[in-house]
Write a protein that holds these residues in place. Structure first.
Motif, PDB file in Angstrom:
ATOM      1  N   ASP B  54       0.830  -1.204   0.000  1.00  0.00           N
ATOM      2  CA  ASP B  54       0.000   0.000   0.000  1.00  0.00           C
ATOM      3  C   ASP B  54       0.864   1.254   0.000  1.00  0.00           C
ATOM      4  O   ASP B  54       0.454   2.298  -0.503  1.00  0.00           O
ATOM      5  CB  ASP B  54      -0.930   0.010   1.212  1.00  0.00           C
ATOM      6  CG  ASP B  54      -2.130  -0.899   1.016  1.00  0.00           C
ATOM      7  OD1 ASP B  54      -3.103  -0.463   0.401  1.00  0.00           O
ATOM      8  OD2 ASP B  54      -2.068  -2.070   1.451  1.00  0.00           O
ATOM      9  N   PRO B  74       0.225  -3.555  -4.588  1.00  0.00           N
ATOM     10  CA  PRO B  74      -0.541  -4.377  -3.651  1.00  0.00           C
ATOM     11  C   PRO B  74      -1.189  -5.602  -4.301  1.00  0.00           C
ATOM     12  O   PRO B  74      -1.250  -6.664  -3.678  1.00  0.00           O
ATOM     13  CB  PRO B  74      -1.620  -3.429  -3.127  1.00  0.00           C
ATOM     14  CG  PRO B  74      -1.299  -2.079  -3.613  1.00  0.00           C
ATOM     15  CD  PRO B  74      -0.172  -2.149  -4.574  1.00  0.00           C
ATOM     16  N   ASN B  75      -1.680  -5.448  -5.545  1.00  0.00           N
ATOM     17  CA  ASN B  75      -2.353  -6.591  -6.158  1.00  0.00           C
ATOM     18  C   ASN B  75      -1.390  -7.750  -6.405  1.00  0.00           C
ATOM     19  O   ASN B  75      -1.725  -8.911  -6.191  1.00  0.00           O
ATOM     20  CB  ASN B  75      -3.084  -6.189  -7.441  1.00  0.00           C
ATOM     21  CG  ASN B  75      -2.208  -5.463  -8.430  1.00  0.00           C
ATOM     22  OD1 ASN B  75      -1.636  -4.433  -8.099  1.00  0.00           O
ATOM     23  ND2 ASN B  75      -2.063  -6.002  -9.619  1.00  0.00           N
ATOM     24  N   SER B  78      -0.640  -9.376  -3.041  1.00  0.00           N
ATOM     25  CA  SER B  78      -1.768 -10.207  -2.639  1.00  0.00           C
ATOM     26  C   SER B  78      -1.747 -11.543  -3.378  1.00  0.00           C
ATOM     27  O   SER B  78      -1.971 -12.600  -2.795  1.00  0.00           O
ATOM     28  CB  SER B  78      -3.070  -9.459  -2.914  1.00  0.00           C
ATOM     29  OG  SER B  78      -4.160 -10.340  -2.909  1.00  0.00           O
ATOM     30  N   ARG B  84      -4.106  -9.083   3.912  1.00  0.00           N
ATOM     31  CA  ARG B  84      -4.079  -8.147   5.028  1.00  0.00           C
ATOM     32  C   ARG B  84      -5.485  -7.723   5.409  1.00  0.00           C
ATOM     33  O   ARG B  84      -6.412  -7.742   4.597  1.00  0.00           O
ATOM     34  CB  ARG B  84      -3.239  -6.912   4.709  1.00  0.00           C
ATOM     35  CG  ARG B  84      -3.928  -5.917   3.800  1.00  0.00           C
ATOM     36  CD  ARG B  84      -3.215  -4.582   3.813  1.00  0.00           C
ATOM     37  NE  ARG B  84      -3.391  -3.874   5.074  1.00  0.00           N
ATOM     38  CZ  ARG B  84      -2.909  -2.677   5.336  1.00  0.00           C
ATOM     39  NH1 ARG B  84      -2.200  -2.048   4.424  1.00  0.00           N
ATOM     40  NH2 ARG B  84      -3.126  -2.084   6.496  1.00  0.00           N
ATOM     41  N   SER B  85      -5.631  -7.342   6.661  1.00  0.00           N
ATOM     42  CA  SER B  85      -6.864  -6.692   7.088  1.00  0.00           C
ATOM     43  C   SER B  85      -6.484  -5.297   7.568  1.00  0.00           C
ATOM     44  O   SER B  85      -5.341  -5.055   7.959  1.00  0.00           O
ATOM     45  CB  SER B  85      -7.531  -7.478   8.208  1.00  0.00           C
ATOM     46  OG  SER B  85      -6.822  -7.303   9.411  1.00  0.00           O
ATOM     47  N   TYR B  86      -7.448  -4.401   7.484  1.00  0.00           N
ATOM     48  CA  TYR B  86      -7.147  -3.002   7.782  1.00  0.00           C
ATOM     49  C   TYR B  86      -7.615  -2.606   9.175  1.00  0.00           C
ATOM     50  O   TYR B  86      -8.641  -3.093   9.669  1.00  0.00           O
ATOM     51  CB  TYR B  86      -7.811  -2.094   6.736  1.00  0.00           C
ATOM     52  CG  TYR B  86      -7.132  -2.166   5.393  1.00  0.00           C
ATOM     53  CD1 TYR B  86      -6.169  -1.230   5.034  1.00  0.00           C
ATOM     54  CD2 TYR B  86      -7.429  -3.177   4.492  1.00  0.00           C
ATOM     55  CE1 TYR B  86      -5.531  -1.294   3.809  1.00  0.00           C
ATOM     56  CE2 TYR B  86      -6.789  -3.250   3.265  1.00  0.00           C
ATOM     57  CZ  TYR B  86      -5.845  -2.305   2.931  1.00  0.00           C
ATOM     58  OH  TYR B  86      -5.203  -2.378   1.710  1.00  0.00           O
TER      59      TYR B  86
END
Ligand SMILES: Nc1ncnc2c1ncn2[C@@H]1O[C@H](COP(=O)(O)OP(=O)(O)OP(=O)(O)O)[C@@H](O)[C@H]1O
Ligand SMILES: [Mg+2]
Lengths: 331, 252
Positions: B54, B74-75, B78, B84-86
């Motif tokens: 990010d 980021p893609n 992933s 990840r969680s925000y």
């Protein structure tokens, strides 16, 4: 609300459109053809504004390119074969959308609006100032496309009814095409991009690719509308691509209800009909038209078509005696 | 030598004059739960943002399974298997709970550039979605609009979406923040279950949770790693006592 009741008005409207030429005069068939074409134009923009979250202010560029491709290639032809002219227009619009999209999807928000507007203006001035393509005056087409198999004419578009049904089938197939795309994995991704692009990227999608494909599909369908308008009116000029045209298209999408495929079609009907009949009532019709648009946006922020499900919901709830709306999401 | 999933080498990131990540060199061992703690503004979220792509670091390196992922978007990260969680809930507010997880689960197709068959006929995606809903405990809320759910449930959904991408390494940024004690216990239980076959990097202020799940601990202060090691070692560290734990325990 069951899917059948929900789609009832749609089927009824389609039936009415199919039967209309049996009853309507040639003038009204012509007017309706024009509305159908504009509706297709608005429908294509809804894929961007309503489903992908891309507010394009330059959508008329593709509409114009669809028309100009036809006019430039066939202005001196002795016959316009549909299966050559149509793919040519679609390809030209798709290619232009690919180039404009590739540049503009790098930006977002207000910058995206500005850059699409600027791109469309470049096309506008290119045609406006090119004597080769008729400049300000545009290009006339004295023939209508014909569908031929061998030397046999299957469909001649110089008859108003034939053109009408051809335009209607273009609108219906584009509608069904979009329904299919939106249900497919691609559609899930673009809707998510509209909702929260950052999260879509974090989930592993390269969002720019999806936005570009959406832009090209929308541009191609706008090109189809431009092709139809050019063929129908027999006249193509730079105003096809003017920012005014793009703006009215946005207004139709918002007025009818963006993010529903029928909304922009209804929006096109409302605006073109008002443009047609208001001038008979008053010379200040533009003011009145503006007022109507503002009223709809204020009182029906999800568009004129949101009235129907609201009424259905109200009836159903008053029957059941419920009050609170349920908090489940629509599919 | 430890078997590390993820390694950072002298990672730096500043915002204007503020150094949010200062020369961070860390190693995360495969299969372990590695917690990162530190006071507000210590740079924990910034570090996660660097790991997930990010944010781009100013300099330094990030290696995932030996591969340099420092400048990947980021893609791509992933897709390599880092989920990840925000901390700040980051969901599709107007989608149903199910559709939120669906979009996440669909990301594991080779491509979503598919235009013809309805998405809901994709069995593999369907199963992944169901599994994620089940794991995060939202099966019964599947049709609720995300924005209409409670804050705690939205936090659960945040985790569900991450799980639907079936990552090997989970970056969890304060998964318990804002949850009621009931929900908290559920999520701690879930994290413990996930720890069996995943590597977890967990940022959390809830010390009880941290001590009960984590095997390793890193303490950050002012963008720097103050101390890193086993739980026992951190508990007994003088520097940590002074700089952080003492303060935190007083505050509770
Ligand atoms: N995008 C940004 N722009 C400018 N400053 C930022 C940005 N993101 C973080 N910061 C600053 O960097 C520092 C570290 O922030 P960060 O969010 O990483 O802390 P944290 O350890 O996650 O804190 P918390 O426990 O409150 O979540 C803070 O001073 C913050 O204000
Ligand atoms: Mg944080």
């Amino acid at each position: 609300m069951s899917a059948l009741i929900r789609s009832m008005p749609l089927l009824a409207a389609l039936l009415a459109l199919v039967l209309f030429p049996q009853f309507g005069s040639e003038y009204y068939v012509g007017l309706l053809t024009r509305i159908i074409i504009i509706a297709l134009f608005a429908l294509s923009l809804d894929l961007l504004i309503g489903y992908t979250g891309l507010v394009s202010f330059g959508h008329a560029a593709f509409y114009g390119i669809g028309g100009y491709a036809l006019a430039i290639a066939f202005q001196d032809a002795s016959v316009i074969p549909l299966w050559q002219a149509l793919p040519l227009s679609l390809a030209a619009a798709a290619f232009a959308a690919l180039v404009i999209g590739w540049i503009s999807i790098r930006t977002s928000g207000i910058y995206f609006i500005m850059i699409t507007l600027a791109m469309a203006q470049m096309f506008f001035y290119f045609f406006f100032e090119s004597p080769r393509y008729g400049g300000d005056d545009g290009i006339f087409l004295f023939l209508k496309p014909v569908l031929m198999v061998g030397s046999e004419d299957i469909l001649k578009l110089d008859q108003e009814n034939n053109f009408y049904y051809f335009a209607l089938s273009c609108l219906v197939s584009s509608y069904l095409l979009l329904v299919m795309i939106l249900r497919a994995p691609f559609g899930k991704v673009i809707k998510a991009i509209k909702a929260n692009e950052h999260r879509v990227r974090a989930l592993g999608y390269s969002t720019s690719g999806y936005k570009l494909v959406s832009f090209v599909i929308a541009g191609t369908l706008a090109g189809l509308a431009g092709f139809l308008e050019g063929a129908h009116s027999g006249y193509v000029n730079p105003s096809y691509m003017s920012w005014h045209e793009s703006g009215v298209c946005i207004a139709m999408v918002i007025l009818g209800g963006m993010g529903t495929l029928y909304g922009p079609i209804v929006g096109a009907f409302i605006i073109v009909l008002l443009q047609n009949f208001l001038p008979e009532l008053t010379e200040h019709w533009q003011l009145l038209l503006g007022g109507i648009v503002i009223a709809v946006v204020l009182f029906l922020p999800r568009g004129a078509t949101s009235l129907y499900p609201r009424i259905c919901d109200l009836i159903r709830r008053s029957r059941r005696g419920e009050r609170e709306p349920q908090e489940t999401a629509d599919d | 030598m430890i078997d590390s999933v993820l390694r950072t080498v002298r990672l730096n990131k500043s915002f204007g004059g503020l150094i949010a990540t200062n020369n961070v060199t860390l190693e995360f061992e495969r299969g372990q739960v590695h917690a990162i703690i530190g006071p507000n503004g210590a740079g924990k979220t910034t570090l996660i943002n660097l790991l997930s792509g990010d944010l781009l670091p100013d300099d330094g390196e990030i290696l995932f399974n030996g591969r340099n992922i420092t400048n990947l978007p980021p893609n791509k990260i992933s897709q390599l298997g880092i989920g990840r969680s925000y901390q700040k809930t980051n969901i599709f507010a107007e989608f149903s709970c199910y559709e939120n997880c669906w979009v996440a689960a669909q990301s594991r197709l080779n491509t979503s550039m598919r235009f013809f068959r309805p998405a809901r006929q994709l069995k593999a995606v369907l199963e992944r979605t169901e599994r994620a809903l089940e794991l995060c405990g939202l099966s019964s809320r599947r049709d609720s609009r995300a924005s209409a759910m409670s804050y705690g449930e939205q936090r659960q959904l945040e985790i569900g979406m991450m799980l639907a991408t079936e990552p090997e390494l989970l970056l969890l940024d304060e998964p318990l923040a804002g949850m009621g004690s009931e929900e908290s216990l559920q999520v701690i239980e879930l994290l413990r279950r996930l720890a069996a076959d995943h590597t977890l990097i967990l940022i959390e202020h809830d010390m009880d949770a941290v001590f009960s799940i984590a095997q390793r601990l890193t303490v950050m202060v002012n963008g720097r790693v103050l101390e890193t090691g086993s739980i026992e070692r951190i508990r007994s560290s003088q520097a940590v006592q002074e700089a952080y734990l003492g303060v935190a325990e007083d505050a509770v």
